[in-house]
Design a protein around this motif. Structure first.
Motif, PDB file in Angstrom:
ATOM      1  N   MET A  28     -21.062  -0.824 -65.963  1.00  0.00           N
ATOM      2  CA  MET A  28     -21.751  -1.547 -64.903  1.00  0.00           C
ATOM      3  C   MET A  28     -20.880  -1.598 -63.672  1.00  0.00           C
ATOM      4  O   MET A  28     -19.668  -1.797 -63.762  1.00  0.00           O
ATOM      5  CB  MET A  28     -22.097  -2.974 -65.358  1.00  0.00           C
ATOM      6  CG  MET A  28     -23.109  -3.681 -64.472  1.00  0.00           C
ATOM      7  SD  MET A  28     -23.349  -5.416 -64.937  1.00  0.00           S
ATOM      8  CE  MET A  28     -22.144  -6.223 -63.871  1.00  0.00           C
ATOM      9  N   GLY A  29     -21.486  -1.419 -62.511  1.00  0.00           N
ATOM     10  CA  GLY A  29     -20.752  -1.436 -61.261  1.00  0.00           C
ATOM     11  C   GLY A  29     -20.848  -2.771 -60.545  1.00  0.00           C
ATOM     12  O   GLY A  29     -21.262  -3.790 -61.127  1.00  0.00           O
ATOM     13  N   PRO A  30     -20.491  -2.796 -59.265  1.00  0.00           N
ATOM     14  CA  PRO A  30     -20.518  -4.022 -58.478  1.00  0.00           C
ATOM     15  C   PRO A  30     -21.920  -4.335 -57.979  1.00  0.00           C
ATOM     16  O   PRO A  30     -22.854  -3.561 -58.181  1.00  0.00           O
ATOM     17  CB  PRO A  30     -19.598  -3.682 -57.306  1.00  0.00           C
ATOM     18  CG  PRO A  30     -19.828  -2.212 -57.100  1.00  0.00           C
ATOM     19  CD  PRO A  30     -19.996  -1.644 -58.489  1.00  0.00           C
ATOM     20  N   LEU A  31     -22.057  -5.477 -57.308  1.00  0.00           N
ATOM     21  CA  LEU A  31     -23.279  -5.795 -56.595  1.00  0.00           C
ATOM     22  C   LEU A  31     -23.210  -5.191 -55.193  1.00  0.00           C
ATOM     23  O   LEU A  31     -22.150  -4.753 -54.739  1.00  0.00           O
ATOM     24  CB  LEU A  31     -23.517  -7.303 -56.550  1.00  0.00           C
ATOM     25  CG  LEU A  31     -24.229  -7.851 -57.812  1.00  0.00           C
ATOM     26  CD1 LEU A  31     -23.296  -7.855 -59.008  1.00  0.00           C
ATOM     27  CD2 LEU A  31     -24.780  -9.256 -57.584  1.00  0.00           C
ATOM     28  N   ILE A  32     -24.331  -5.183 -54.502  1.00  0.00           N
ATOM     29  CA  ILE A  32     -24.459  -4.407 -53.278  1.00  0.00           C
ATOM     30  C   ILE A  32     -23.610  -4.943 -52.129  1.00  0.00           C
ATOM     31  O   ILE A  32     -23.050  -4.172 -51.354  1.00  0.00           O
ATOM     32  CB  ILE A  32     -25.948  -4.305 -52.862  1.00  0.00           C
ATOM     33  CG1 ILE A  32     -26.148  -3.390 -51.655  1.00  0.00           C
ATOM     34  CG2 ILE A  32     -26.530  -5.681 -52.598  1.00  0.00           C
ATOM     35  CD1 ILE A  32     -26.039  -1.939 -51.957  1.00  0.00           C
ATOM     36  N   THR A  33     -23.518  -6.270 -51.987  1.00  0.00           N
ATOM     37  CA  THR A  33     -22.726  -6.872 -50.914  1.00  0.00           C
ATOM     38  C   THR A  33     -22.017  -8.112 -51.448  1.00  0.00           C
ATOM     39  O   THR A  33     -22.406  -8.675 -52.481  1.00  0.00           O
ATOM     40  CB  THR A  33     -23.589  -7.289 -49.710  1.00  0.00           C
ATOM     41  OG1 THR A  33     -24.493  -8.319 -50.114  1.00  0.00           O
ATOM     42  CG2 THR A  33     -24.353  -6.108 -49.134  1.00  0.00           C
ATOM     43  N   ALA A  34     -21.015  -8.563 -50.708  1.00  0.00           N
ATOM     44  CA  ALA A  34     -20.327  -9.790 -51.079  1.00  0.00           C
ATOM     45  C   ALA A  34     -21.266 -10.993 -50.993  1.00  0.00           C
ATOM     46  O   ALA A  34     -21.215 -11.903 -51.837  1.00  0.00           O
ATOM     47  CB  ALA A  34     -19.114 -10.006 -50.165  1.00  0.00           C
TER      48      ALA A  34
END
Length: 500
Positions: free
Chosen positions: A323-329
């Motif tokens: 699983m990767g990160p979310l799109i923005t902080a």
């Protein structure tokens, strides 16, 4: 106009365009937490140029034979299949999902391109001979003109491909307004269309924010709008475009439930809950957000889900991660805030994804898989579309209570039942008020030959995406009644015509 490689340009009239003095927005690499490039944001001049280019290209494309259109679609399909890895890399760099997930997104979009390649069959009309004496009737389907596609950030390739293959195959000129958060996939596909032989102006990419959206919704030369996004924006798009005389299909939000009956294979159900809840970091409109466990299986099911979460590797999607990160902080922080809401509302946080170790840069927009049990149905954690890796568990005493819970929600996008009881599965299909249903299938996205769309506040407009309904949406019907007179005709009759 001038071009510079530090910006993502519009694609207008078959070439990249960066107007002087254009507004811009940052495009992040979410795994690194840094600005990777900047995207142009359209103003009125760019909107007008995009629509004018598409309008100018439409007559010749409409007049082109189905055989020649089909050849271009086949060429686009073959190029896309051969270069899937290129597009997947672009998606991962700007969205953050892992490469395998990005490649899967492209593959699902290809299904719709495959279906559109059969345009000669999908655009056939009907014919009836001799409906009355000497009278024949036939129908044809004709394109609308300039159509707009407003796409979300979570599927920058697949969602546009839900719409533009049918629109282009039917003879329309298409303007795609991708999310400004991950705009490069649409530009890459525009270049691929050009390589496939599509005439300039038939496929346009217009980047932007609300200015571009409103410009397309209100422009008198745009005939139809397809939209996918959150429900509040879908409602706005539907109202605004409809008020401006356009045909609209607006797919909204979701809160998808997975009902697990006591006879279900709990290993299969646990695998499915993890796959559907945390794939693409939960940023899917078809993600499973709520597991509805029919007692007495909840404790065991929660335990098995937690065990699987412990084995997931979170990190840079270009590495060997699950699983990767979310799109923005900002989006990461919003999703993370729901964990505090869950605790405040009395839920049990079984797995907390905050502060986890990741295989990636420390500044990436990370939030690990989170599992919340005993979620009250009045909590915002249950009612809101969180759009992130937060999986809720609600416990019910019976099948009937579970179905009632699903049907009481405002959304009706997707749902699933896990059971080994064929009768229960069949009854579920009849009882549940949801547009897409999976039986032991957690993400029931229809294949390209069917159509995608939910019920209730998950769909505005009466036409679903792709499949046969996609071709109907992007065409209008013309019915022709014909009589070739013979020498015996004649006479005046002012009465209403009757069929004899």
């Amino acid at each position: 106009m001038s071009a510079t490689p530090s910006y993502v340009p519009h694609w207008i009239a078959g070439k990249p365009e960066i107007p002087e003095g254009t507004r811009t927005a940052p495009v992040y690499d979410p795994a690194l937490g840094v600005v990777a490039t900047w995207v142009c944001l359209a103003g009125n001049a760019e909107i007008e140029a995009a629509v004018a280019s598409a309008k100018a290209a439409f007559p010749a494309w409409r007049a082109l034979s189905l055989a020649r259109r089909q050849a271009i679609l086949f060429r686009f399909r073959e190029l896309l299949a051969a270069r899937t890895s290129e597009l997947a890399a672009i998606i991962t760099a700007e969205h953050g999902k892992v490469l395998s997930d990005a490649a899967g997104e492209v593959a699902r979009g290809l299904e719709v391109v495959d279906y559109a390649c059969g345009l000669a069959e999908h655009l056939k009309g009907e014919f009836s001979q001799g409906v009355s004496t000497g009278v024949d009737v036939h129908s044809v389907r004709e394109p609308l003109g300039v159509v707009a596609i407003i796409s979300p950030f979570n599927f920058p390739a697949m969602v546009p491909m839900w719409f533009f293959p049918a629109a282009i195959a039917a003879g329309n000129a298409v303007i795609v307004k991708p999310s400004e958060k991950d705009p490069s996939a649409s530009l890459w596909m525009a270049e691929l269309w050009q390589e496939a032989g599509l005439p300039d102006g038939v496929f346009t990419v217009l980047h932007g924010d609300k200015v571009a959206v409103d410009g397309l919704l209100e422009h008198p030369d745009v005939r139809a709008v397809s939209f996918v996004g959150s429900t509040p924006i879908a409602e706005y798009v539907y109202r605004t475009a409809s008020a401006n005389g356009k045909r609209v299909q607006a797919l909204g939000g979701a809160k998808n439930h997975m009902l697990v009956l006591p006879d279900a294979d709990l290993d299969l159900a646990a695998d499915a809950a993890v796959n559907a809840g945390f794939g693409s970091a939960g940023e899917r409109c078809m993600a499973i957000s709520v597991v509805v466990a029919v007692e007495p299986v909840a404790d065991e099911l929660v335990s098995r889900i937690a065990q699987r979460i412990a084995g997931l590797k979170v990190g840079d999607g270009r590495r060997a991660c699950d699983m990767g990160p979310l799109i923005t902080a900002q989006h990461r922080d919003k999703v993370s805030g729901y964990i505090d809401v869950a605790l405040a509302d009395g839920a049990t946080v079984v797995v907390d994804g905050r502060g986890i170790e990741v295989d990636g840069a420390s500044d990436g927009f990370w939030l690990g898989p989170t599992l919340v049990d005993h979620v009250p149905t009045g909590s915002a954690v249950y009612t809101d579309e969180i759009f992130g890796p937060v999986l809720s568990v609600v416990r019910v005493a019976s099948y009937e209570e579970g179905v009632a819970l699903i049907n009481a929600g405002r959304y009706g996008n997707g749902t699933a039942i896990f059971t080994n009881d064929g009768g229960a599965a069949r009854q579920f299909q009849l009882d549940v008020q949801v547009g897409m249903i999976g039986v032991n299938v957690p993400i029931p996205v229809p294949v390209g030959s069917f159509s995608f769309g939910g019920w209730k506040d998950s769909l505005f407009g009466d036409t679903r995406a792709y499949g046969a309904e996609g071709f109907r949406f992007f065409t209008q019907q013309k019915v022709v009644t014909t009589r070739w007179l013979d020498p015996s005709h004649g006479g005046i009759n002012l009465g209403f015509p009757q069929n004899h």
